[in-house]
Scaffold this active site. Structure first.
Site, short mmCIF file in Angstrom:
data_model
loop_
_atom_site.label_atom_id
_atom_site.label_comp_id
_atom_site.label_asym_id
_atom_site.label_seq_id
_atom_site.Cartn_x
_atom_site.Cartn_y
_atom_site.Cartn_z
CB SER A 298 -0.96 -0.05 1.19
OG SER A 298 -1.95 0.94 1.09
CG ASP A 309 7.79 4.53 -11.84
OD1 ASP A 309 8.35 3.42 -11.89
OD2 ASP A 309 6.57 4.69 -12.02
CE LYS A 323 -4.92 -2.19 0.84
NZ LYS A 323 -4.95 -0.72 0.68
#
Length: 395
Positions: A298, A309, A323
């Site tokens: 999460s 990224d 999640k």
């Protein structure tokens, strides 16, 4: 004319049946619906009343009607098929809120329940009442305020040890090391849960472990970060292993301190409405390694995904949990609550990690004999060691 009266009679019979359906007791006593040549529709309230009537009449034991109702509400929400969308009783909601707030009123013990039902102390919060009076890890809680807690659930026992600051609670434990019971009178305090641990690994490398993202995590994080900077930190290992997540606003505030300017994460709801969390241009620009594993979930994955990224950090460890959903808490008038998945989230590159997780830049398994979630000695921690090696190269 004969056909008319035949049709009228059939219609009248249907009307009578439908009228009786709304009166569940009459239906049960006078209408053997299993023999009707058609199915009978029922309203939710009529069906609920009929089931309740059957239980009252035929269930062999006494039962708690309130528990039946709570189970009905829980089952209704569970019917959507999403494990993260669920109903909470008023007591469950209270504990949930305390956990997210990062503090509670109690004695400062962490407990678990064994397979045979023993509520056992597995950790003592340093500096808090339970530790001060002499309770030890491994003690089995037998009584709370004179009540034998055998057979009670973990949540019930934990709740009985909580109470207003300054009040006292009597706790009796069985200590396996000496085979004796020990009784303690403990004064409750406001217990602040720590979700941040930090230290310097050497003269230049700092280490911060986040075990959750709660209301007070950001403040604890900033205190740790400031201390490490004062000690000369030039590179950081951020440990998100076994961090199940928590509050999005908490991870966002920490992300603003460590991630470069730009998109950190975006979400989309059922109507496709997009919301973005953007980091500003003020951040700690030093080499960073992020440790993750299968229990990193999460909010942990929000940070890890953004760090990967944007190229801000090297991810080390094993595949994360996966999640990619955001929940919102709704409080009902009677004090109960609903935790409902309202959005899906995506990493800056537009990747949904739900059900798949994030693959680290460097996959490193733990040594044989250790599992994710274990307390691992530093000299055996292969993931931390690899993180240090990579940080050495980056610095």
């Amino acid at each position: 004319m004969k056909d008319f009266w035949k049709g009228f009679g059939s219609a009248l019979a249907v009307v009578v049946v439908c009228a009786l359906i709304s009166r569940t007791a009459l239906v049960q006593q006078w209408i053997p619906w299993e023999y009707l040549p058609f199915e009978v529709g029922m309203t939710k309230s009529a069906k609920t009343n009929l089931i309740e009537d059957f239980l009252d009449r035929y269930y062999v034991e006494d039962y708690d009607s309130d528990m039946v109702k709570e189970g009905m509400y829980a089952g209704m929400v569970a019917g959507v098929g999403d494990r993260y969308t669920y109903y909470m009783t008023a007591d469950n909601l209270k504990q949930y809120m305390q956990n997210n707030n990062g503090h509670f009123q109690g004695i400062g013990v962490k407990v678990y329940q064994t397979e045979n039902g023993d509520v056992t102390v597995y950790s003592l919060m340093e500096g808090y009442p339970a530790q001060k009076v002499g309770i030890l890890e491994g003690d089995i809680i037998k009584k709370v305020d004179g009540l034998d807690v055998s057979g009670l659930t973990l949540d019930v026992v934990a709740d009985k040890m909580r109470g207003p600051v300054g009040s006292t609670v009597e706790v009796e434990v069985y200590r396996q090391s000496d085979g004796q019971n020990h009784a303690f009178t403990i004064s409750r305090e406001d217990v602040v849960m720590k979700s941040v641990e930090s230290r310097m690994i050497d003269n230049e490398k700092g280490y911060i472990q986040l075990t959750g993202f709660k209301e007070n995590t950001y403040d604890q994080f900033m205190e740790a970060l400031k201390t490490l900077q004062e000690q000369g930190m030039k590179g950081l290992i951020l440990d998100l292993r076994n961090n199940p997540g928590g509050l999005v606003r908490a991870v966002y505030r920490i992300g603003e301190e460590l991630l470069p300017q730009g998109l950190m994460v975006y979400t989309e709801d059922k109507n496709g409405k997009r919301e973005e969390l953007i980091c500003d241009d003020k951040y700690l620009d030093i080499p960073m390694v992020v440790l993750v594993n299968g229990n990193s979930a999460s909010a942990s994955e929000i940070f890890a995904g953004a760090a990967k990224d944007t190229g801000t950090a090297t991810l080390v460890g094993t595949q994360t949990f996966g999640k990619g959903l955001v929940q919102r808490l709704f409080t009902l008038p009677d004090g109960s609550g609903l935790n409902i998945t309202i959005q899906k989230y995506y990493t800056p590159n537009g990747t949904s990690i739900h059900g798949t997780g994030i693959t680290p830049d460097k996959v490193v398994q733990l040594p044989e004999g250790y599992a994710e979630g274990d307390q691992i000695p530093e000299d055996k921690d292969t993931q931390l060691k690899e993180g240090i090696n990579i940080l050495n190269e980056k610095m």
